[in-house]
Design a protein around this motif. Structure first.
Motif, PDB file in Angstrom:
ATOM      1  N   PHE A  15       0.840  -1.196   0.000  1.00  0.00           N
ATOM      2  CA  PHE A  15       0.000   0.000   0.000  1.00  0.00           C
ATOM      3  C   PHE A  15       0.875   1.247   0.000  1.00  0.00           C
ATOM      4  O   PHE A  15       2.016   1.218   0.455  1.00  0.00           O
ATOM      5  CB  PHE A  15      -0.908   0.017   1.230  1.00  0.00           C
ATOM      6  CG  PHE A  15      -1.951  -1.065   1.237  1.00  0.00           C
ATOM      7  CD1 PHE A  15      -2.765  -1.278   0.134  1.00  0.00           C
ATOM      8  CD2 PHE A  15      -2.112  -1.878   2.351  1.00  0.00           C
ATOM      9  CE1 PHE A  15      -3.733  -2.278   0.140  1.00  0.00           C
ATOM     10  CE2 PHE A  15      -3.081  -2.878   2.374  1.00  0.00           C
ATOM     11  CZ  PHE A  15      -3.887  -3.081   1.263  1.00  0.00           C
ATOM     12  N   GLY A  16       0.332   2.341  -0.520  1.00  0.00           N
ATOM     13  CA  GLY A  16       1.086   3.591  -0.505  1.00  0.00           C
ATOM     14  C   GLY A  16       0.579   4.574  -1.533  1.00  0.00           C
ATOM     15  O   GLY A  16      -0.580   4.522  -1.953  1.00  0.00           O
ATOM     16  N   GLY A  17       1.476   5.481  -1.951  1.00  0.00           N
ATOM     17  CA  GLY A  17       1.126   6.525  -2.912  1.00  0.00           C
ATOM     18  C   GLY A  17       1.019   5.983  -4.325  1.00  0.00           C
ATOM     19  O   GLY A  17       1.172   4.771  -4.559  1.00  0.00           O
ATOM     20  N   TRP A  50      -8.276   4.608  -5.112  1.00  0.00           N
ATOM     21  CA  TRP A  50      -7.166   5.209  -4.378  1.00  0.00           C
ATOM     22  C   TRP A  50      -7.262   4.977  -2.880  1.00  0.00           C
ATOM     23  O   TRP A  50      -6.244   4.897  -2.214  1.00  0.00           O
ATOM     24  CB  TRP A  50      -6.878   6.668  -4.735  1.00  0.00           C
ATOM     25  CG  TRP A  50      -7.986   7.642  -4.913  1.00  0.00           C
ATOM     26  CD1 TRP A  50      -8.474   8.505  -3.997  1.00  0.00           C
ATOM     27  CD2 TRP A  50      -8.685   7.921  -6.135  1.00  0.00           C
ATOM     28  NE1 TRP A  50      -9.470   9.283  -4.549  1.00  0.00           N
ATOM     29  CE2 TRP A  50      -9.617   8.955  -5.864  1.00  0.00           C
ATOM     30  CE3 TRP A  50      -8.635   7.395  -7.435  1.00  0.00           C
ATOM     31  CZ2 TRP A  50     -10.477   9.473  -6.831  1.00  0.00           C
ATOM     32  CZ3 TRP A  50      -9.495   7.908  -8.390  1.00  0.00           C
ATOM     33  CH2 TRP A  50     -10.394   8.925  -8.101  1.00  0.00           C
ATOM     34  N   TYR A  51      -8.480   4.777  -2.358  1.00  0.00           N
ATOM     35  CA  TYR A  51      -8.582   4.414  -0.935  1.00  0.00           C
ATOM     36  C   TYR A  51      -7.896   3.066  -0.684  1.00  0.00           C
ATOM     37  O   TYR A  51      -7.159   2.900   0.296  1.00  0.00           O
ATOM     38  CB  TYR A  51     -10.041   4.321  -0.474  1.00  0.00           C
ATOM     39  CG  TYR A  51     -10.852   5.588  -0.604  1.00  0.00           C
ATOM     40  CD1 TYR A  51     -10.246   6.849  -0.558  1.00  0.00           C
ATOM     41  CD2 TYR A  51     -12.229   5.529  -0.769  1.00  0.00           C
ATOM     42  CE1 TYR A  51     -11.009   8.010  -0.686  1.00  0.00           C
ATOM     43  CE2 TYR A  51     -12.993   6.679  -0.890  1.00  0.00           C
ATOM     44  CZ  TYR A  51     -12.384   7.915  -0.851  1.00  0.00           C
ATOM     45  OH  TYR A  51     -13.142   9.046  -0.969  1.00  0.00           O
ATOM     46  N   LEU A  52      -8.159   2.091  -1.554  1.00  0.00           N
ATOM     47  CA  LEU A  52      -7.548   0.771  -1.378  1.00  0.00           C
ATOM     48  C   LEU A  52      -6.042   0.828  -1.632  1.00  0.00           C
ATOM     49  O   LEU A  52      -5.255   0.235  -0.884  1.00  0.00           O
ATOM     50  CB  LEU A  52      -8.216  -0.256  -2.300  1.00  0.00           C
ATOM     51  CG  LEU A  52      -7.630  -1.679  -2.261  1.00  0.00           C
ATOM     52  CD1 LEU A  52      -7.635  -2.257  -0.841  1.00  0.00           C
ATOM     53  CD2 LEU A  52      -8.388  -2.609  -3.212  1.00  0.00           C
ATOM     54  N   ARG A  53      -5.640   1.553  -2.664  1.00  0.00           N
ATOM     55  CA  ARG A  53      -4.198   1.676  -2.950  1.00  0.00           C
ATOM     56  C   ARG A  53      -3.447   2.195  -1.719  1.00  0.00           C
ATOM     57  O   ARG A  53      -2.330   1.774  -1.408  1.00  0.00           O
ATOM     58  CB  ARG A  53      -3.991   2.645  -4.117  1.00  0.00           C
ATOM     59  CG  ARG A  53      -2.552   2.725  -4.628  1.00  0.00           C
ATOM     60  CD  ARG A  53      -2.260   4.093  -5.225  1.00  0.00           C
ATOM     61  NE  ARG A  53      -2.151   5.107  -4.191  1.00  0.00           N
ATOM     62  CZ  ARG A  53      -2.642   6.339  -4.294  1.00  0.00           C
ATOM     63  NH1 ARG A  53      -3.276   6.751  -5.379  1.00  0.00           N
ATOM     64  NH2 ARG A  53      -2.487   7.194  -3.290  1.00  0.00           N
ATOM     65  N   ASP A  54      -4.099   3.071  -1.001  1.00  0.00           N
ATOM     66  CA  ASP A  54      -3.520   3.698   0.188  1.00  0.00           C
ATOM     67  C   ASP A  54      -3.693   2.822   1.436  1.00  0.00           C
ATOM     68  O   ASP A  54      -3.264   3.206   2.524  1.00  0.00           O
ATOM     69  CB  ASP A  54      -4.220   5.054   0.380  1.00  0.00           C
ATOM     70  CG  ASP A  54      -3.412   6.020   1.207  1.00  0.00           C
ATOM     71  OD1 ASP A  54      -2.182   6.003   1.103  1.00  0.00           O
ATOM     72  OD2 ASP A  54      -4.029   6.786   1.974  1.00  0.00           O
ATOM     73  N   GLY A  55      -4.359   1.674   1.286  1.00  0.00           N
ATOM     74  CA  GLY A  55      -4.593   0.807   2.439  1.00  0.00           C
ATOM     75  C   GLY A  55      -5.695   1.297   3.363  1.00  0.00           C
ATOM     76  O   GLY A  55      -5.750   0.932   4.531  1.00  0.00           O
ATOM     77  N   TYR A  56      -6.612   2.116   2.821  1.00  0.00           N
ATOM     78  CA  TYR A  56      -7.712   2.667   3.625  1.00  0.00           C
ATOM     79  C   TYR A  56      -7.191   3.273   4.923  1.00  0.00           C
ATOM     80  O   TYR A  56      -7.723   3.038   6.010  1.00  0.00           O
ATOM     81  CB  TYR A  56      -8.780   1.595   3.897  1.00  0.00           C
ATOM     82  CG  TYR A  56      -9.742   1.425   2.744  1.00  0.00           C
ATOM     83  CD1 TYR A  56     -10.883   2.209   2.635  1.00  0.00           C
ATOM     84  CD2 TYR A  56      -9.491   0.488   1.744  1.00  0.00           C
ATOM     85  CE1 TYR A  56     -11.758   2.067   1.572  1.00  0.00           C
ATOM     86  CE2 TYR A  56     -10.356   0.336   0.667  1.00  0.00           C
ATOM     87  CZ  TYR A  56     -11.486   1.131   0.588  1.00  0.00           C
ATOM     88  OH  TYR A  56     -12.345   0.976  -0.466  1.00  0.00           O
ATOM     89  N   ARG A  57      -6.127   4.082   4.808  1.00  0.00           N
ATOM     90  CA  ARG A  57      -5.503   4.656   6.000  1.00  0.00           C
ATOM     91  C   ARG A  57      -6.452   5.522   6.813  1.00  0.00           C
ATOM     92  O   ARG A  57      -6.230   5.737   8.007  1.00  0.00           O
ATOM     93  CB  ARG A  57      -4.285   5.492   5.590  1.00  0.00           C
ATOM     94  CG  ARG A  57      -2.989   4.718   5.713  1.00  0.00           C
ATOM     95  CD  ARG A  57      -1.830   5.656   5.735  1.00  0.00           C
ATOM     96  NE  ARG A  57      -2.074   6.776   4.835  1.00  0.00           N
ATOM     97  CZ  ARG A  57      -1.133   7.395   4.148  1.00  0.00           C
ATOM     98  NH1 ARG A  57       0.113   7.000   4.241  1.00  0.00           N
ATOM     99  NH2 ARG A  57      -1.414   8.409   3.367  1.00  0.00           N
ATOM    100  N   ALA A  58      -7.495   6.064   6.156  1.00  0.00           N
ATOM    101  CA  ALA A  58      -8.427   6.939   6.882  1.00  0.00           C
ATOM    102  C   ALA A  58      -9.337   6.149   7.828  1.00  0.00           C
ATOM    103  O   ALA A  58      -9.966   6.721   8.710  1.00  0.00           O
ATOM    104  CB  ALA A  58      -9.274   7.736   5.893  1.00  0.00           C
ATOM    105  N   LEU A  59      -9.418   4.832   7.641  1.00  0.00           N
ATOM    106  CA  LEU A  59     -10.306   4.015   8.482  1.00  0.00           C
ATOM    107  C   LEU A  59      -9.598   3.622   9.777  1.00  0.00           C
ATOM    108  O   LEU A  59      -8.370   3.570   9.837  1.00  0.00           O
ATOM    109  CB  LEU A  59     -10.703   2.733   7.739  1.00  0.00           C
ATOM    110  CG  LEU A  59     -11.601   2.881   6.516  1.00  0.00           C
ATOM    111  CD1 LEU A  59     -11.856   1.515   5.900  1.00  0.00           C
ATOM    112  CD2 LEU A  59     -12.920   3.551   6.877  1.00  0.00           C
TER     113      LEU A  59
END
Length: 340
Positions: A15-17, A50-59
Motif C-alpha cells: 500500500f502507498g502513494g 485510491w482508498y484501497l491503494r492507500d490501504g484505507y488509512r483513513a479508516l
C-alpha cells in the motif's frame, strides 16, 4: 505458465502513494461458472481505487484490509467478451460489454480491472452502449450506478451498511433538487438523471464547472467559493451531497420540511437530531454491481440523454500518473485508463 496464460496489469505489492502501481506481467484469470472473461479496452478510475491503494488509512485499524498481495485495483471496465464460463448464455465471445466488477464484495481486495483481462459475473455485465466508445463506457459504471441507485431505483435488498432501513429514492418530477459536487463523476450524472426525471436542478461546484453546468441545462449554478449554499437556498426538496467531509449538516438549512438529504459519503455526518427536528429524511446507500441497471442506463447513454464527461485518459502502463491526476483535486468528470 506459458506466455499465453499471462497478461499485463497494473498491480500493487504494497500500500502507498501512486508509485506503488507497477505495470507488469500477471496471470490471466479464467472464467468460473457463471462468469465471463473480458478483454479490457478501458478501465475507469473511482475513489475506492485510491482508498484501497492507500490501504484505507483513513479508516480505524480494525477496518483496514488484510490484503493478499499482489492485487489489481479497479472495478469499472469496458471491453469485449473473450471467453464464457459454464452456464452463461446471455453473452458470447465478441460481444462489447461494460460493467462494475464485484463491488462492494471486493472493496478490500481489488476487482482486477486495471489489466488486459478481467473475469466478471455475467449478472454484473451489460452490453456496451453502441453510441459511445470504450473510454466513455468504462467511465460510467460506478458513477452511474451510484447516481441511479440513489435517485432512480435501488435495485437490491442487501443490508445497508450505513443505516438500519432500506434506502428509497424520492419522486423527482417538478421537485427542486440540489446537487453538491456536480462536476464530479457521480455529480454530473446525478444532474442529468434529475433533469431526465423532470426536476428543477440547482448545482454547487467550482467555477470552472459553470460552462458544463450550462450545457447540462441546470436551472441555477452556485460557485461554492463565493457563495455559501446554506445562505442562498431555502426551497430544496432533495439535496444529494456527492462530496461528503466536514459540515454536511449545513445542507439541512436548504431543505424544505418533509424533504430529504441523500449522502453519498455519510461518514462523519452528525446532523441526525437536527434533521429529525426539521422533518428531513436522511439516507445513504452503498453502490452495488448490477448488470440489469447498466443495461437500462445504456439506452440513455446511447441516445445522448446521458453524457459522460472525460477528464483525461492515460495508458494502463501509466496508472500511477492517472492516480496522481486523481489526487490533484481539480478534475472534471472521469479519468480513464486505456488498454492497447
Amino acid at each position: 505458465m506459458t506466455m499465453h496464460d499471462m497478461m499485463k496489469a497494473a498491480r500493487l505489492h504494497a500500500f502507498g502513494g501512486p508509485d506503488v502501481l507497477i505495470y507488469e506481467d500477471a496471470p490471466r484469470p479464467d472464467p468460473q461458472p457463471g462468469e465471463v472473461r473480458v478483454r479490457v479496452r478501458a478501465a475507469g478510475l473511482n475513489p475506492p481505487d485510491w482508498y484501497l491503494r492507500d490501504g484505507y488509512r483513513a479508516l480505524p485499524p480494525e477496518w483496514r484490509p488484510d490484503a493478499a498481495f499482489p492485487l489489481i485495483l479497479g472495478t469499472d471496465v469496458s471491453g469485449v467478451v473473450e471467453a464464457v464460463g459454464d452456464g452463461v448464455d446471455r453473452f458470447r465471445a465478441g460481444d462489447a460489454v461494460y460493467a462494475m466488477v464485484r463491488f462492494p464484495e471486493n472493496v478490500m481486495t481489488g476487482s482486477g480491472a486495471y489489466a488486459e483481462y478481467v473475469t466478471v459475473p455475467a449478472s454484473q455485465l451489460a452490453r456496451k452502449p453502441a453510441g459511445i466508445d470504450h473510454v466513455h463506457a468504462a467511465a460510467a459504471p460506478m458513477s452511474l450506478l451510484t447516481a441511479w441507485q440513489f435517485l432512480i431505483e435501488l435495485g437490491h435488498d442487501e443490508p445497508n451498511p450505513f443505516q438500519p432501513f432500506r434506502h428509497a429514492p424520492v419522486p423527482l418530477e417538478g421537485r427542486t433538487v440540489l446537487i453538491n459536487g456536480a462536476g464530479g463523476g457521480v455529480g454530473h450524472l446525478a444532474v442529468q438523471l434529475a433533469k431526465w426525471r423532470g426536476a428543477r436542478v440547482i448545482t454547487v461546484a467550482s467555477p470552472k464547472n459553470a460552462p458544463l453546468m450550462r450545457e447540462l441545462g441546470v436551472d441555477r449554478f452556485i460557485d461554492y467559493r463565493t457563495t455559501a449554499v446554506e445562505e442562498s437556498v431555502r426551497d430544496a426538496d432533495l439535496v444529494l451531497d456527492a462530496v461528503g467531509g466536514a459540515n454536511m449538516e449545513r445542507f439541512l438549512r436548504v431543505i424544505k420540511p418533509g424533504g430529504a438529504l441523500f449522502l453519498v459519503n455519510p461518514l462523519g455526518f452528525a446532523g441526525q437530531a437536527a434533521a429529525a427536528a426539521r422533518g428531513v429524511h436522511v439516507s445513504s446507500t452503498q453502490v452495488r454491481s448490477n448488470g440489469a441497471q447498466l443495461a437500462e442506463a445504456a439506452r440513455l447513454l446511447d441516445d445522448g440523454t446521458l453524457r459522460i464527461v472525460i477528464d483525461s485518459t492515460f495508458p494502463l502502463a501509466e496508472a500511477s500518473r492517472a492516480h496522481r491526476r486523481a489526487e490533484s483535486g481539480a478534475i472534471q468528470g472521469k479519468i480513464v485508463l486505456t488498454v492497447a
